[in-house]
Each structure stands twice: as C-alpha cells, then as structure tokens.
Design a protein around this motif. Structure first.
Motif, mmCIF file in Angstrom:
data_model
loop_
_atom_site.group_PDB
_atom_site.id
_atom_site.type_symbol
_atom_site.label_atom_id
_atom_site.label_comp_id
_atom_site.label_asym_id
_atom_site.label_seq_id
_atom_site.Cartn_x
_atom_site.Cartn_y
_atom_site.Cartn_z
ATOM 1 N N LEU A 1 0.825 -1.212 0.000
ATOM 2 C CA LEU A 1 0.000 0.000 0.000
ATOM 3 C C LEU A 1 0.858 1.261 0.000
ATOM 4 O O LEU A 1 0.489 2.272 -0.619
ATOM 5 N N ALA A 2 2.019 1.204 0.664
ATOM 6 C CA ALA A 2 2.906 2.368 0.719
ATOM 7 C C ALA A 2 3.497 2.695 -0.646
ATOM 8 O O ALA A 2 4.003 3.803 -0.854
ATOM 9 N N ALA A 3 3.449 1.739 -1.577
ATOM 10 C CA ALA A 3 3.990 1.968 -2.923
ATOM 11 C C ALA A 3 2.962 2.572 -3.867
ATOM 12 O O ALA A 3 3.247 2.760 -5.056
ATOM 13 N N ILE A 4 1.780 2.891 -3.363
ATOM 14 C CA ILE A 4 0.750 3.561 -4.169
ATOM 15 C C ILE A 4 0.644 4.997 -3.675
ATOM 16 O O ILE A 4 0.098 5.257 -2.592
ATOM 17 N N PRO A 5 1.173 5.950 -4.411
ATOM 18 C CA PRO A 5 1.304 7.323 -3.885
ATOM 19 C C PRO A 5 -0.013 7.995 -3.546
ATOM 20 O O PRO A 5 -0.047 8.876 -2.676
ATOM 21 N N GLU A 6 -1.116 7.597 -4.196
ATOM 22 C CA GLU A 6 -2.407 8.200 -3.877
ATOM 23 C C GLU A 6 -2.846 7.894 -2.444
ATOM 24 O O GLU A 6 -3.765 8.545 -1.926
ATOM 25 N N LEU A 7 -2.210 6.915 -1.812
ATOM 26 C CA LEU A 7 -2.565 6.542 -0.442
ATOM 27 C C LEU A 7 -1.640 7.167 0.592
ATOM 28 O O LEU A 7 -1.803 6.935 1.795
ATOM 29 N N SER A 8 -0.680 7.959 0.162
ATOM 30 C CA SER A 8 0.315 8.503 1.093
ATOM 31 C C SER A 8 -0.308 9.433 2.135
ATOM 32 O O SER A 8 0.161 9.496 3.277
ATOM 33 N N ASP B 1 -8.125 1.201 11.476
ATOM 34 C CA ASP B 1 -7.637 2.002 10.346
ATOM 35 C C ASP B 1 -7.660 1.232 9.039
ATOM 36 O O ASP B 1 -7.571 1.825 7.962
ATOM 37 N N ASP B 2 -7.759 -0.091 9.115
ATOM 38 C CA ASP B 2 -7.772 -0.912 7.895
ATOM 39 C C ASP B 2 -8.899 -0.497 6.965
ATOM 40 O O ASP B 2 -8.747 -0.548 5.737
ATOM 41 N N TYR B 3 -10.026 -0.094 7.532
ATOM 42 C CA TYR B 3 -11.182 0.264 6.698
ATOM 43 C C TYR B 3 -10.826 1.364 5.706
ATOM 44 O O TYR B 3 -11.151 1.280 4.518
ATOM 45 N N VAL B 4 -10.168 2.410 6.172
ATOM 46 C CA VAL B 4 -9.852 3.551 5.301
ATOM 47 C C VAL B 4 -8.883 3.134 4.205
ATOM 48 O O VAL B 4 -9.042 3.510 3.035
ATOM 49 N N PHE B 5 -7.860 2.349 4.562
ATOM 50 C CA PHE B 5 -6.906 1.894 3.552
ATOM 51 C C PHE B 5 -7.603 1.072 2.475
ATOM 52 O O PHE B 5 -7.368 1.274 1.271
#
Length: 329
Positions: free
Chosen positions: A163-170, A301-305
């Motif tokens: 997930l950290a490798a998807i910049p829209e989620l930063s 917090d998993d829900y938001v991710f």
C-alpha cells in the motif's frame, strides 16, 4: 475531472473514458491488424495466423473486464473487491495475448499464482497481513511476459509495504501514522532529478547512491546540478505503468521514489494492485465475519486503507492497461 454530487455517478463517470478508449479494440478487423503488428514487433512466429486466432479472444477478455468493472462501480463495498479482481484478471489476460500468442499453453498458468497466509481470528491486522507469489500461475506468467521479470517466486510482501507503494494513499499514512513513505522528484521524459536531501535520507554518499541506482535499476548518471543528481532512466522506468522504481500519483500528476531504500519493491504498480486486490478479494469471500465487522463498525484504520485503495485501483488500473496497449497502436 468533473465531480458529481452522487458518489455512484462519480464512480461511473470516472470509468467512462478509459472504457470508451478500450472499446476501440472491439472490432475483429482492427484487432487482427493490431495483434499482427505486435507479434511482428516481438518477433513471434506465424504473426498473421496467431492474430487471426486471438482477435476474438482478445475482445472477449476486454468486454468481460468491462462488465466486471461497470458492475463494480455501482455495487456495494461488500462485493466490490471480488468484481474488481476478476475484471483486473481479464484485463491482464488481454495484455498477455499480445505478448504470449499461445496463452494459456498449459493449465498451471490459470491459477491466480498468489497465496495468502492463514488468518488469526483475534487481533488480525490487514496491514500486517502478507501474500506470497507462487512459482506457477497467472501472477508470475504476466510478470514474465509483460515486464520481463523473474526470480521472485516465493517472495512475500506485507500489505503495508504494498500500500505504501501507491502514492495516492500517502495522505492516509501521514494522517493516521505520521509516516511518509514517498519522496517527490522531478521527471522530464526519460530524465529524473533527485534532490540531495533524498540521498542524505538514504544515508548514502552521492557516489554510493549513483552506484545503487545504476546497479538495481540501470539508471545512468549524467551530472550533479546544484542540489540535484540527474539521471537517464532505463527504458522500463520511463513509463509509470511499467516502472519498477518510480511511483506516479495520477491525481497530482507527480512522480516519487520511496523515501527509504528498503522500501523499493522492484515491482510494477500493475503487479502491486494485483497482489493487494487478490488479498482483499479473498478476505471478502472467505473471512466474512471479519469483513463485515470492518465494513459496518469501522473498528480499525484498515477500513480507510481498503476503501481508498478500491477507489484508486478502480480508476487507475484500467488506465494503466490502456496505456500498455496503446504503446503498440
């Protein structure tokens, strides 16, 4: 992008243009010519015969993918990841036909090619969960034929690292954990400029950073200009849909690299989406109790991710597939 008031209308609106462009391939006559051109460029045998054999199959994969994505756009979150994953798989198979005229040549490539570890019923955390790439199956097959990658069979990846490798989620990582996993860079065609402060953050000298990027990603060092190191990118890293080093935020139109060197996954983002969505889809199918507790009670917090990732991949993945195909048009 024009935003609409109703959330469902927004999602449909977001998927319209890429499917309109993908629908340009919905003609056997045009697709035969397209596939023959690709096979000739790739040096495949019997280009005309294989293009005739595969043209309808190519169209069917795309149309089936469109059905899954359009249904997902108006479906509740409970089943959305399942629909998106099967739509994603159909898009990948369409791309595979362009590179492997005989796909599937054997049944071992039909499986997903990924496994998820057994889940603990108590204290389970999605971001700590992991997936493993199998030796056989669709995952390694498309990585080999679409991106020329091999040698990563049995590799394991945590959801957090993917997930950290998807910049829209930063923004989520920063809001929830005050962590930044990406660093902004400048890119112009096949050239990139890396700020000196990134090199310092990597705890490397300039010469060591140059050596590292040259060895791992085949970047060619050009010069140091003020506080930037300038490189010529490898052919694979020029485009965001094939790059294994650069991260691209489609919303901000901005390029990044990981903020730490141990965060390089050396995976194209198409593969990263596949691995994450496989795991979410498996949870939605088989971990019903945990899945509904997450969706109805928002307990972690998993829900938001998960919710934000599904929004990103629904929009971004078909665009990357379209770009992959358009390079041969």
């Amino acid at each position: 992008m024009k935003y609409l008031d109703n959330g469902k209308e927004l999602e449909i609106h977001m998927t319209y243009h890429e499917w309109k462009d993908l629908a340009l391939f919905y003609s056997v006559e045009s697709t035969q010519k397209f596939l023959e051109k690709v096979y000739v460029l790739n040096g495949a045998d019997e280009a005309k015969r294989n293009s005739f054999k595969n043209s309808e199959r190519f169209i069917f994969f795309l149309k089936h993918a469109e059905s899954f994505y359009k249904q997902a756009s108006c479906s509740p979150l409970e089943i959305k990841p399942i629909l998106l994953f099967y739509g994603m798989s159909q898009l990948i198979k369409a791309c595979l036909i362009t590179q492997d005229p005989h796909y599937p040549s054997h049944t071992s490539v039909l499986a997903h090619g990924v496994t998820a570890r057994k889940r603990k019923k108590q204290n389970y955390c999605f971001s700590d969960d992991e997936v493993k790439i199998q030796r056989n199956g669709l995952c390694m097959h498309f990585m080999k034929h679409l991106f020329g990658q091999s040698g990563i069979e049995d590799e394991r990846y945590t959801m957090k690292k993917l997930l950290a490798a998807i910049p829209e989620l930063s923004d989520i990582f920063y809001f929830q954990k005050k962590e930044l996993f990406i660093a902004k860079i400048r890119k112009d065609k096949d050239l990139v400029s890396i700020p000196e402060d990134i090199v310092i953050h990597y705890k490397m000298s300039d010469s060591r950073f140059v050596e590292y990027m040259s060895h791992h990603f085949q970047w060619t060092f050009l010069k140091k200009d003020k506080d930037d190191l300038q490189f010529h990118l490898s052919r694979q890293d020029i485009n965001p849909w094939t790059s294994i080093s650069l991260l691209f935020d489609m919303d901000k139109r901005q390029y990044y690299i990981p903020s730490k060197r141990d965060q390089f996954l050396k995976l194209p983002e198409i593969t990263i989406h596949y691995l994450i969505l496989y795991n979410i889809g498996m949870i939605a199918r088989y971990e019903t109790e945990w899945w509904y507790e997450l969706l109805t009670q928002h307990v972690s917090d998993d829900y938001v991710f998960i919710q934000q990732f599904l929004m990103v991949t629904e929009n971004k993945f078909p665009k990357y597939i379209l770009k992959f195909l358009q390079q041969y048009v």
